[in-house]
Write a protein that holds these residues in place. Structure first.
Motif, short mmCIF file in Angstrom:
data_model
loop_
_atom_site.label_atom_id
_atom_site.label_comp_id
_atom_site.label_asym_id
_atom_site.label_seq_id
_atom_site.Cartn_x
_atom_site.Cartn_y
_atom_site.Cartn_z
N GLN A 103 68.17 60.45 54.28
CA GLN A 103 68.90 59.71 53.25
C GLN A 103 67.96 58.80 52.46
O GLN A 103 68.08 58.68 51.25
CB GLN A 103 70.02 58.87 53.88
N ALA A 104 67.00 58.19 53.14
CA ALA A 104 66.06 57.28 52.47
C ALA A 104 65.13 58.04 51.52
O ALA A 104 64.77 57.55 50.46
CB ALA A 104 65.24 56.51 53.51
N VAL A 105 64.75 59.22 51.90
CA VAL A 105 63.81 60.01 51.11
C VAL A 105 64.55 60.84 50.06
O VAL A 105 64.03 61.10 48.98
CB VAL A 105 62.94 60.90 52.02
N GLY A 106 65.75 61.28 50.37
CA GLY A 106 66.53 62.06 49.42
C GLY A 106 66.00 63.47 49.25
O GLY A 106 65.49 64.08 50.18
N ASP A 107 66.08 63.96 48.04
CA ASP A 107 65.69 65.33 47.74
C ASP A 107 64.21 65.60 47.94
O ASP A 107 63.78 66.74 48.01
CB ASP A 107 66.08 65.70 46.32
N SER A 108 63.41 64.54 48.02
CA SER A 108 61.97 64.74 48.16
C SER A 108 61.51 64.74 49.61
O SER A 108 60.34 64.57 49.90
CB SER A 108 61.21 63.67 47.37
N PHE A 109 62.44 64.97 50.56
CA PHE A 109 62.07 64.94 51.98
C PHE A 109 60.90 65.87 52.29
O PHE A 109 59.97 65.48 52.98
CB PHE A 109 63.26 65.31 52.87
N ASN A 110 60.93 67.08 51.78
CA ASN A 110 59.86 68.03 52.07
C ASN A 110 58.54 67.63 51.44
O ASN A 110 57.49 68.12 51.83
CB ASN A 110 60.26 69.44 51.64
N GLU A 111 58.58 66.74 50.46
CA GLU A 111 57.35 66.25 49.84
C GLU A 111 56.80 65.04 50.59
O GLU A 111 55.69 64.60 50.32
CB GLU A 111 57.61 65.87 48.38
N LEU A 112 57.58 64.46 51.49
CA LEU A 112 57.15 63.25 52.20
C LEU A 112 55.87 63.52 52.96
O LEU A 112 54.86 62.89 52.73
CB LEU A 112 58.25 62.78 53.16
N ILE A 113 55.90 64.44 53.84
CA ILE A 113 54.75 64.78 54.68
C ILE A 113 55.22 65.84 55.66
O ILE A 113 56.41 66.10 55.78
CB ILE A 113 54.19 63.53 55.40
N GLU A 114 54.32 66.40 56.39
CA GLU A 114 54.71 67.40 57.39
C GLU A 114 55.64 66.78 58.43
O GLU A 114 55.34 65.73 58.98
CB GLU A 114 53.45 67.93 58.08
N GLU A 115 56.73 67.43 58.67
CA GLU A 115 57.75 66.89 59.55
C GLU A 115 57.27 66.71 61.00
O GLU A 115 57.74 65.84 61.71
CB GLU A 115 59.00 67.78 59.52
N ASN A 116 56.28 67.49 61.42
CA ASN A 116 55.83 67.41 62.81
C ASN A 116 55.09 66.11 63.14
O ASN A 116 54.81 65.84 64.30
CB ASN A 116 54.98 68.62 63.19
N ILE A 117 54.78 65.27 62.16
CA ILE A 117 54.11 64.00 62.44
C ILE A 117 55.07 62.82 62.36
O ILE A 117 54.68 61.67 62.50
CB ILE A 117 52.90 63.75 61.53
N ILE A 118 56.36 63.10 62.15
CA ILE A 118 57.37 62.04 62.08
C ILE A 118 57.98 61.85 63.46
O ILE A 118 58.44 62.80 64.09
CB ILE A 118 58.46 62.37 61.05
N TYR A 119 57.98 60.59 63.91
CA TYR A 119 58.54 60.23 65.21
C TYR A 119 59.73 59.30 64.98
O TYR A 119 59.65 58.37 64.19
CB TYR A 119 57.49 59.54 66.08
N TYR A 120 60.83 59.55 65.69
CA TYR A 120 62.04 58.77 65.54
C TYR A 120 62.21 57.86 66.74
O TYR A 120 61.90 58.24 67.87
CB TYR A 120 63.25 59.70 65.38
N TYR A 121 62.74 56.67 66.51
CA TYR A 121 62.86 55.68 67.57
C TYR A 121 63.94 56.07 68.59
O TYR A 121 65.02 56.51 68.23
CB TYR A 121 63.20 54.30 66.98
N SER A 122 63.60 55.87 69.87
CA SER A 122 64.56 56.08 70.95
C SER A 122 64.24 55.10 72.06
O SER A 122 63.13 55.09 72.58
CB SER A 122 64.47 57.51 71.49
N GLU A 123 65.21 54.24 72.40
CA GLU A 123 64.98 53.23 73.45
C GLU A 123 64.79 53.86 74.83
O GLU A 123 64.07 53.33 75.66
CB GLU A 123 66.15 52.25 73.50
N SER A 124 65.46 54.95 75.07
CA SER A 124 65.35 55.60 76.38
C SER A 124 64.76 56.99 76.22
O SER A 124 64.68 57.53 75.12
CB SER A 124 66.73 55.68 77.05
N THR A 125 64.38 57.56 77.33
CA THR A 125 63.79 58.90 77.31
C THR A 125 64.75 59.86 76.60
O THR A 125 65.91 59.97 77.01
CB THR A 125 63.53 59.40 78.74
N PRO A 126 64.29 60.51 75.55
CA PRO A 126 65.18 61.40 74.79
C PRO A 126 65.68 62.58 75.63
O PRO A 126 64.95 63.12 76.45
CB PRO A 126 64.30 61.91 73.65
#
Length: 144
Positions: A103-126
């Motif tokens: 939602q923050a990036v919008g239509d340019s998500f694929n232009e942001l960067i390679e998705e495999n280097i994005i880490y999402y926050y999780s307080e507990s073991t996913p």
């Protein structure tokens, strides 16, 4: 160190400051402008405080030594090609979910960067596979 009285880092504020190698963004900052840190080749790691809610377009473009950035979940807009030319960027730590980042990036998500280097926050073991991070007992960012 940017003073606590600063609420916005304006467009082109530090653009081309190749000797800038350390940066502490205070919790008073809510906006990082377009091209704000463009071509700051000395930067290797950035932590945006929870107060930041928008990162402008091309704000970190050509920061060719930037390796990681922490973006809080409060960020509701990330501008176009924010990390273009960041050839060493290997970790984007986002404080929210995939849906919130998209939602923050919008239509340019694929232009942001390679998705495999994005880490999402999780307080507990996913419980599901993917890239996740949390804070360890010392407050350091670590990957699950």
């Amino acid at each position: 160190k940017i003073p606590n009285s600063v609420e916005e880092i304006g467009s082109y504020a530090f653009a081309g400051c190749s000797s800038l190698n350390s940066l502490e963004i205070p919790s008073s900052v809510t906006y990082i402008g377009n091209f704000a840190f463009s071509s700051c080749s000395g930067l290797t790691n950035i932590v945006a405080p929870n107060s930041v809610n928008e990162i402008g377009m091309y704000s970190f473009e050509n920061c060719d030594n930037l390796e990681s950035i922490l973006i809080p979940a409060n960020v509701k807009k990330i501008g176009l090609k924010c990390f273009q030319g960041c050839i060493k960027l290997n970790s984007i730590y986002f404080g929210g979910s995939f849906t919130e980042l998209k939602q923050a990036v919008g239509d340019s998500f694929n232009e942001l960067i390679e998705e495999n280097i994005i880490y999402y926050y999780s307080e507990s073991t996913p419980s599901q596979s993917g890239n996740y991070w949390h804070y360890d007992e010392n407050g350091a960012v670590v990957q699950w």
